[in-house]
Design a protein around this motif. Sequence first.
Motif, mmCIF file in Angstrom:
data_model
loop_
_atom_site.group_PDB
_atom_site.id
_atom_site.type_symbol
_atom_site.label_atom_id
_atom_site.label_comp_id
_atom_site.label_asym_id
_atom_site.label_seq_id
_atom_site.Cartn_x
_atom_site.Cartn_y
_atom_site.Cartn_z
ATOM 1 N N ALA A 1 1.152 -1.150 -0.249
ATOM 2 C CA ALA A 1 -0.497 0.113 -0.497
ATOM 3 C C ALA A 1 1.038 1.360 0.230
ATOM 4 C CB ALA A 1 -0.838 -0.146 0.945
ATOM 5 N N THR A 2 0.503 2.271 -0.482
ATOM 6 C CA THR A 2 0.509 3.202 -0.293
ATOM 7 C C THR A 2 0.504 4.394 0.245
ATOM 8 O OG1 THR A 2 0.146 4.481 -2.818
ATOM 9 C CG2 THR A 2 1.928 3.611 -2.669
ATOM 10 N N THR A 3 0.321 5.138 1.281
ATOM 11 C CA THR A 3 0.006 6.077 2.111
ATOM 12 C C THR A 3 0.804 7.586 1.970
ATOM 13 O OG1 THR A 3 0.135 4.582 3.951
ATOM 14 C CG2 THR A 3 -0.308 7.351 4.452
ATOM 15 N N VAL A 4 -0.847 8.311 1.684
ATOM 16 C CA VAL A 4 -0.133 10.283 1.143
ATOM 17 C C VAL A 4 -0.889 10.402 2.281
ATOM 18 C CG1 VAL A 4 -0.650 12.322 -0.511
ATOM 19 C CG2 VAL A 4 -0.947 9.555 -1.250
ATOM 20 N N LEU A 5 0.273 10.857 3.382
ATOM 21 C CA LEU A 5 0.111 11.988 4.666
ATOM 22 C C LEU A 5 -0.052 13.468 4.428
ATOM 23 C CD1 LEU A 5 -0.613 12.088 7.855
ATOM 24 C CD2 LEU A 5 2.002 10.597 7.787
ATOM 25 N N TYR A 6 -1.097 13.662 4.685
ATOM 26 C CA TYR A 6 -0.608 15.575 4.280
ATOM 27 C C TYR A 6 -0.315 16.017 4.873
ATOM 28 C CZ TYR A 6 -3.732 14.771 0.125
ATOM 29 O OH TYR A 6 -3.946 13.422 -0.895
ATOM 30 N N PRO A 7 0.454 17.159 4.819
ATOM 31 C CA PRO A 7 0.989 18.507 5.198
ATOM 32 C C PRO A 7 -0.329 18.939 7.071
ATOM 33 C CG PRO A 7 0.730 19.649 3.693
ATOM 34 C CD PRO A 7 0.675 18.269 3.177
ATOM 35 N N GLY A 8 0.549 19.558 7.978
ATOM 36 C CA GLY A 8 -0.398 19.911 8.724
ATOM 37 C C GLY A 8 0.231 19.651 9.725
ATOM 38 N N LYS A 9 -0.399 20.687 11.057
ATOM 39 C CA LYS A 9 -0.445 20.099 12.231
ATOM 40 C C LYS A 9 -1.561 20.379 13.890
ATOM 41 C CE LYS A 9 2.888 23.608 12.975
ATOM 42 N NZ LYS A 9 3.479 24.650 13.406
ATOM 43 N N VAL A 10 -1.540 19.624 14.368
ATOM 44 C CA VAL A 10 -2.932 20.037 15.272
ATOM 45 C C VAL A 10 -2.231 20.170 16.861
ATOM 46 C CG1 VAL A 10 -4.454 19.124 16.815
ATOM 47 C CG2 VAL A 10 -4.376 18.199 14.307
ATOM 48 N N GLY A 11 -2.250 21.912 16.619
ATOM 49 C CA GLY A 11 -1.177 22.705 18.059
ATOM 50 C C GLY A 11 -0.169 22.638 17.250
ATOM 51 N N LYS A 12 0.765 21.903 18.396
ATOM 52 C CA LYS A 12 2.052 22.067 17.853
ATOM 53 C C LYS A 12 2.791 20.325 17.568
ATOM 54 C CE LYS A 12 4.403 24.296 21.484
ATOM 55 N NZ LYS A 12 5.094 24.484 23.319
ATOM 56 N N GLU A 13 1.408 19.268 16.777
ATOM 57 C CA GLU A 13 1.707 18.594 16.089
ATOM 58 C C GLU A 13 1.261 18.084 15.482
ATOM 59 O OE1 GLU A 13 0.728 14.081 19.283
ATOM 60 O OE2 GLU A 13 -0.554 15.915 19.253
ATOM 61 N N PHE A 14 2.591 17.565 14.767
ATOM 62 C CA PHE A 14 2.649 17.739 13.162
ATOM 63 C C PHE A 14 1.745 15.879 13.191
ATOM 64 C CE2 PHE A 14 7.095 18.853 13.327
ATOM 65 C CZ PHE A 14 6.646 20.199 11.943
ATOM 66 N N PHE A 15 0.830 16.383 11.587
ATOM 67 C CA PHE A 15 -0.390 15.200 11.340
ATOM 68 C C PHE A 15 0.558 13.960 11.323
ATOM 69 C CE2 PHE A 15 -4.020 17.208 8.277
ATOM 70 C CZ PHE A 15 -4.382 18.305 9.237
ATOM 71 N N PHE A 16 0.049 12.556 11.639
ATOM 72 C CA PHE A 16 0.550 11.220 11.282
ATOM 73 C C PHE A 16 -1.165 10.359 11.748
ATOM 74 C CE2 PHE A 16 -0.538 12.750 16.121
ATOM 75 C CZ PHE A 16 -1.430 11.663 16.558
ATOM 76 N N THR A 17 -0.625 9.425 11.057
ATOM 77 C CA THR A 17 -1.256 8.257 11.099
ATOM 78 C C THR A 17 -1.824 7.628 12.461
ATOM 79 O OG1 THR A 17 0.572 6.603 10.431
ATOM 80 C CG2 THR A 17 -0.753 7.290 8.573
ATOM 81 N N LYS A 18 -3.088 6.962 12.282
ATOM 82 C CA LYS A 18 -3.568 6.291 13.883
ATOM 83 C C LYS A 18 -2.333 6.226 13.735
ATOM 84 C CE LYS A 18 -8.199 6.111 13.137
ATOM 85 N NZ LYS A 18 -9.179 4.636 12.578
ATOM 86 N N GLY A 19 -1.720 4.674 13.599
ATOM 87 C CA GLY A 19 -0.071 4.042 14.674
ATOM 88 C C GLY A 19 -0.756 2.360 14.614
ATOM 89 N N HIS A 20 -0.693 1.644 14.638
ATOM 90 C CA HIS A 20 -1.004 -0.048 14.673
ATOM 91 C C HIS A 20 0.187 -0.569 15.419
ATOM 92 C CE1 HIS A 20 -0.240 -0.379 10.939
ATOM 93 N NE2 HIS A 20 -0.179 -1.150 11.153
ATOM 94 N N PHE A 21 -0.135 -1.758 15.863
ATOM 95 C CA PHE A 21 1.160 -3.007 16.066
ATOM 96 C C PHE A 21 -0.417 -4.066 15.291
ATOM 97 C CE2 PHE A 21 1.390 -1.532 20.380
ATOM 98 C CZ PHE A 21 2.491 -1.927 20.537
ATOM 99 N N HIS A 22 0.382 -4.851 14.479
ATOM 100 C CA HIS A 22 -0.446 -5.624 13.679
ATOM 101 C C HIS A 22 -1.087 -6.606 15.147
ATOM 102 C CE1 HIS A 22 3.003 -5.356 10.393
ATOM 103 N NE2 HIS A 22 1.743 -4.605 10.701
ATOM 104 N N ALA A 23 -2.135 -6.968 14.510
ATOM 105 C CA ALA A 23 -3.037 -8.537 15.163
ATOM 106 C C ALA A 23 -2.422 -9.965 15.438
ATOM 107 C CB ALA A 23 -4.570 -8.553 13.824
ATOM 108 N N LYS A 24 -1.599 -10.515 14.126
ATOM 109 C CA LYS A 24 -0.179 -11.316 14.589
ATOM 110 C C LYS A 24 1.313 -10.367 14.886
ATOM 111 C CE LYS A 24 -2.249 -16.010 11.967
ATOM 112 N NZ LYS A 24 -3.286 -15.092 10.987
ATOM 113 N N ALA A 25 0.921 -10.618 16.156
ATOM 114 C CA ALA A 25 1.759 -9.213 16.587
ATOM 115 C C ALA A 25 3.530 -9.254 15.989
ATOM 116 C CB ALA A 25 1.976 -8.748 18.585
ATOM 117 N N ASP A 26 3.802 -10.581 15.208
ATOM 118 C CA ASP A 26 5.244 -11.195 15.447
ATOM 119 C C ASP A 26 5.287 -10.906 13.549
ATOM 120 O OD1 ASP A 26 3.406 -12.613 14.069
ATOM 121 O OD2 ASP A 26 4.389 -14.591 14.841
ATOM 122 N N ARG A 27 4.564 -10.053 12.826
ATOM 123 C CA ARG A 27 4.488 -10.272 11.659
ATOM 124 C C ARG A 27 5.230 -8.590 11.765
ATOM 125 N NH1 ARG A 27 2.757 -15.067 11.848
ATOM 126 N NH2 ARG A 27 2.045 -15.899 10.459
ATOM 127 N N ALA A 28 6.109 -8.331 11.031
ATOM 128 C CA ALA A 28 7.644 -7.598 10.741
ATOM 129 C C ALA A 28 6.512 -6.916 8.837
ATOM 130 C CB ALA A 28 8.284 -8.161 9.933
#
Length: 187
Positions: free
Chosen positions: A69-96
């Motif tokens: 997959a490609t991700t297009v993460l737009y520029p921006g901030k909420v207060g001082k914090e830069f825009f980010f993706t949600k972020g996750h562990f893998h459901a099968k945690a040992d997957r790289a």
Amino acid sequence: MEYKRPIGLDIDLETGVIPGAKKLVRRLSDLKGYFLDEEAYNELLKEDPVVYEVYAIEQEEKEGDLNFATTVLYPGKVGKEFFFTKGHFHAKADRAEIYYGIKGKGGMLLQTPEGEAEWIPMGPGTVVYVPPYWAHRTVNTGNEPFIFLAIYPSDAGHDYGSIKEKGFSKIVIEEDGEVKVVDNPRW
Ligand code: M6P
Ligand code: ZN
């Protein structure tokens, strides 16, 4: 045995679009509770900007197969914090997973289940290896879209739970015109 067909596709390196991919759009309203500055969040929510888009070619959730997959993460901030993706562990945690920077400037926050965080700056050409068990979130620290490719096992899955609740132990902010990776006061 019936074999799957190989796939060859050209990613548009300017826009990040993968032809024929499934498109997912995440707006600011999909990231409720993720940013520290709630006042700034609610103010920007009036516009509800798109924070990122994902173009994914996914296979069935079977061991041994791969998604990309490609991700297009737009520029921006909420207060001082830069825009980010949600972020996750893998459901099968040992997957790289492997990420490859295509365009723009940003980085990846990674974190162990115990909360040890690491920041890896990324630009075009940067390859990042996400080892098994590490949560991962990308951050756009520039002023143009940050575009990257991710390749991950098709049975990895996404576990958003603990990151949604607590976030990462580090946050990425702009302070005095500089990008800083600092301790998350809410951690
Ligand atoms: C990358 C991959 C995807 C992920 C996407 C957005 O493209 O890691 O699996 O879905 O980034 O990240 P998130 O799911 O954390 O919002
Ligand atoms: Zn992942």
